[in-house]
Write an enzyme that holds these catalytic residues in place. Structure first.
Site, PDB file in Angstrom:
ATOM      1  N   LYS A 167       0.796  -1.219   0.000  1.00 37.97           N
ATOM      2  CA  LYS A 167       0.000   0.000   0.000  1.00 37.97           C
ATOM      3  C   LYS A 167       0.832   1.275   0.000  1.00 37.97           C
ATOM      4  O   LYS A 167       0.298   2.357  -0.230  1.00 37.97           O
ATOM      5  CB  LYS A 167      -0.983   0.001   1.171  1.00 37.97           C
ATOM      6  CG  LYS A 167      -1.825  -1.259   1.289  1.00 37.97           C
ATOM      7  CD  LYS A 167      -2.650  -1.577   0.058  1.00 37.97           C
ATOM      8  CE  LYS A 167      -3.834  -0.697  -0.073  1.00 37.97           C
ATOM      9  NZ  LYS A 167      -4.942  -1.346  -0.821  1.00 37.97           N
TER      10      LYS A 167
ATOM     11  N   SER B  14      -2.474 -12.414   4.531  1.00 41.51           N
ATOM     12  CA  SER B  14      -2.983 -12.392   3.154  1.00 41.51           C
ATOM     13  C   SER B  14      -1.925 -12.961   2.208  1.00 41.51           C
ATOM     14  O   SER B  14      -2.253 -13.603   1.212  1.00 41.51           O
ATOM     15  CB  SER B  14      -3.403 -10.982   2.733  1.00 41.51           C
ATOM     16  OG  SER B  14      -2.294 -10.140   2.520  1.00 41.51           O
TER      17      SER B  14
HETATM   18  N1  PMP Z   1      -3.139  -7.717   1.726  1.00 42.72           N
HETATM   19  C1  PMP Z   1      -2.986  -6.771   2.644  1.00 42.72           C
HETATM   20  C2  PMP Z   1      -2.275  -7.109   3.928  1.00 42.72           C
HETATM   21  C3  PMP Z   1      -3.485  -5.477   2.405  1.00 42.72           C
HETATM   22  O1  PMP Z   1      -3.341  -4.518   3.343  1.00 42.72           O
HETATM   23  C4  PMP Z   1      -4.149  -5.204   1.171  1.00 42.72           C
HETATM   24  C5  PMP Z   1      -4.707  -3.843   0.906  1.00 42.72           C
HETATM   25  N2  PMP Z   1      -5.955  -3.586   1.512  1.00 42.72           N
HETATM   26  C6  PMP Z   1      -4.296  -6.248   0.248  1.00 42.72           C
HETATM   27  C7  PMP Z   1      -3.768  -7.480   0.562  1.00 42.72           C
HETATM   28  C8  PMP Z   1      -5.054  -6.059  -1.045  1.00 42.72           C
HETATM   29  O2  PMP Z   1      -4.525  -5.100  -1.930  1.00 42.72           O
HETATM   30  P1  PMP Z   1      -5.475  -4.220  -2.857  1.00 42.72           P
HETATM   31  O3  PMP Z   1      -6.116  -3.169  -2.000  1.00 42.72           O
HETATM   32  O4  PMP Z   1      -4.571  -3.638  -3.890  1.00 42.72           O
HETATM   33  O5  PMP Z   1      -6.520  -5.092  -3.435  1.00 42.72           O
END
Ligand code: PMP
Length: 492
Positions: A42, A284
């Site tokens: 991010k 994630s």
């Molecule tokens: N994993 C984590 C730990 C995140 O903070 C985010 C962002 N919200 C994502 C995945 C997903 O990324 P995006 O917002 O680009 O879909």
């Protein structure tokens, strides 16, 4: 490499091959977004959105920025705002990890928590309220095209350049805002159309997999929680709605395959990356790897699969990811401890503290005498000793003024003065350890003695006897001020 400021270090993250976790015959390549300065993907959008708003003039110099974020966008924004001089307010559901809040505040942001029951929608609405009331700038990460665009321009470019003419069989990612998904898959469709776009989501909150459309307003902005949303472990993934950015990726037919991922499998994959590859990432990321391992099962011999790993594991110390990681030694570690004779915790082998021979100078003796008789509450202390801080916190909580004689501070170093004072104190009370507390000339003891005296009421009686005013607050647990590494010993 030299940089003019921290923001120049955003992006250009490494692509690292897995050597022990990948099944034979398949190349799993990880895009390590933890290498961004604040440890997550991010950082890219935080910088891109702020600079886009600066260019458009929608963000004025010194204007406050407010955003609803699960943490990583906030942490990225906090870095960008700190480096560029914008105040930042983050709204965040109380259920996200404590580390995130503390990190944000350490970076100078203010964090406004919202009730967990109101989910992602609640924190977004709160940010809107604050922006309207106070005239703040909102990055609107779930809608702002600068979010997917930066992934199109940078994340995707880096991946495509890393592989050059080598075909990429599949690119695997989850989605939160959908910025990574939309931006990278758009570039893949243009420049590497044979690459399969595989999107993972929590198995218990498979919003895309459900096929149920998101309720939206005339601008495509979600108006309510998606009916298939359930709380899940993958912080940053799958909010309780399908964002406009994600919907664009669906409508453009960018997604070739959807894979549900189980929370336990996600954590197991994150642990596997740490323990078998030395790659330390969040939940994630583990979930994305779990999905990628499924893709690898069907992949042809020699296939290259790119796995997005969005952030670092350090952000999850207080979450279930570390639930089974104990602070104390386990059986195996205790067995190791007792396999050699010294430096163990079974009492007889603990070496006695070495104590300097006691000899005292007359002026140090006089100083100790003067201090303990003249000061109502005095603590002989070491400046940064955690037990001394424990008592400072207790006295502060009780609103009791005290003098801390910090015998190892610069002030006490001339002519070895602090050492002499320590020896004079040792001689007076026949105890070598620090801290030592005196109330009205009466010696009360060290850290644990004072805490015990607080809880059995005798400390307060001494205060009363000396006419020392203190705050009456039955809720104070003085043991909680002890160093964190001792909490387990005192919580029993
Ligand atoms: N994993 C984590 C730990 C995140 O903070 C985010 C962002 N919200 C994502 C995945 C997903 O990324 P995006 O917002 O680009 O879909």
């Amino acid at each position: 490499m030299k940089y003019q400021n921290i923001l120049e270090t955003v992006g250009n993250t490494p692509m690292v091959k897995l050597n022990r976790v990948a099944p034979p015959g398949v190349n799993l390549w990880c895009k390590l977004e933890s290498h961004n300065p604040m440890g997550s993907v991010k950082d890219r959008i935080a910088l891109a959105i702020i600079e886009d708003a600066e260019r458009r003039g929608t963000l004025q110099p010194g204007q406050t920025v407010v955003e609803a974020t699960s943490g990583n966008t906030g942490i990225g924004l906090a870095m960008v705002c700190a480096a560029k001089g914008y105040p930042l307010v983050v709204t965040m559901a109380e259920s996200f990890s404590i580390e995130r809040r503390k990190l944000l505040r350490f970076l100078g942001a203010r964090v406004v928590l919202t009730p967990a029951s109101e989910k992602g929608t609640g924190m977004k609405k709160k940010a809107e309220e604050l922006a309207e009331k106070h005239g703040y700038f909102m990055p609107l990460q779930f809608e702002n095209p600068a979010n997917p665009d930066v992934h199109y321009r940078t994340t995707a470019r880096e991946i495509l350049d890393d592989f050059g003419d080598t075909p990429i069989h599949a690119w695997v990612s989850g989605f939160g805002t959908g910025g990574t998904l939309q931006g990278v898959s758009r570039a893949m469709r243009e420049e590497s159309p044979a690459t399969r776009i595989v999107v993972a989501e929590p198995d218990n909150a498979a919003l895309l997999g459900s096929g149920v459309p998101q309720a939206v307003d005339e601008n495509g902005i979600p108006t309510s929680s998606h009916p298939h949303f359930r709380p899940h472990l993958m912080q940053g993934w799958t909010p309780d709605f399908i964002s406009r950015i994600t919907q664009h990726a669906i409508d453009a037919d960018f997604i070739d395959e959807l894979l549900p991922v189980n929370g336990a499998d996600a954590m197991a994959a994150s642990r596997q990356l740490a323990q078998q590859e030395g790659i330390f990432v969040g939940v994630s990321a583990g979930a994305t790897l779990a999905a990628a391992l499924e893709v690898a099962k069907q992949a042809p011999e020699g296939a290259n699969i790119v796995v997005m790993l969005p952030d670092t594991g350090e952000r999850y110390l207080s979450t279930p990811l570390f639930g089974e990681i104990s602070e104390e030694m386990n059986e195996e570690e205790l067995a190791l401890s007792t396999s050699t004779p010294g430096y163990r915790f079974d009492s007889e082998t603990v070496a006695a503290p070495t104590v300097a021979p006691v000899s005292s100078s007359a002026d140090a003796t006089a100083f100790v005498e003067k201090v303990v008789t003249e000061e109502p509450v005095v603590m002989f202390a070491l400046e940064w000793c955690e037990f001394c801080w424990t008592l400072r916190k207790l006295f502060d909580a009780l609103d009791v003024p005290f003098r801390s004689v910090d015998i190892d501070s610069v002030e006490y170093q001339d002519d070895n003065w602090g050492v002499k004072v320590r020896q004079a104190l040792h001689q007076r009370i026949d105890i070598p350890t620090i801290p030592q507390v005196f109330v009205g000339g009466q010696h009360l003891g060290g850290c644990t003695e004072v805490i015990k005296a607080y809880h059995d009421g005798s400390l307060l009686k001494y205060f009363d006897a000396c006419g020392i005013h203190y705050r009456r607050d039955d809720s104070i647990n003085a043991w909680s001020f002890m160093p964190q590494w001792l909490h387990s010993r005192y919580s029993a």
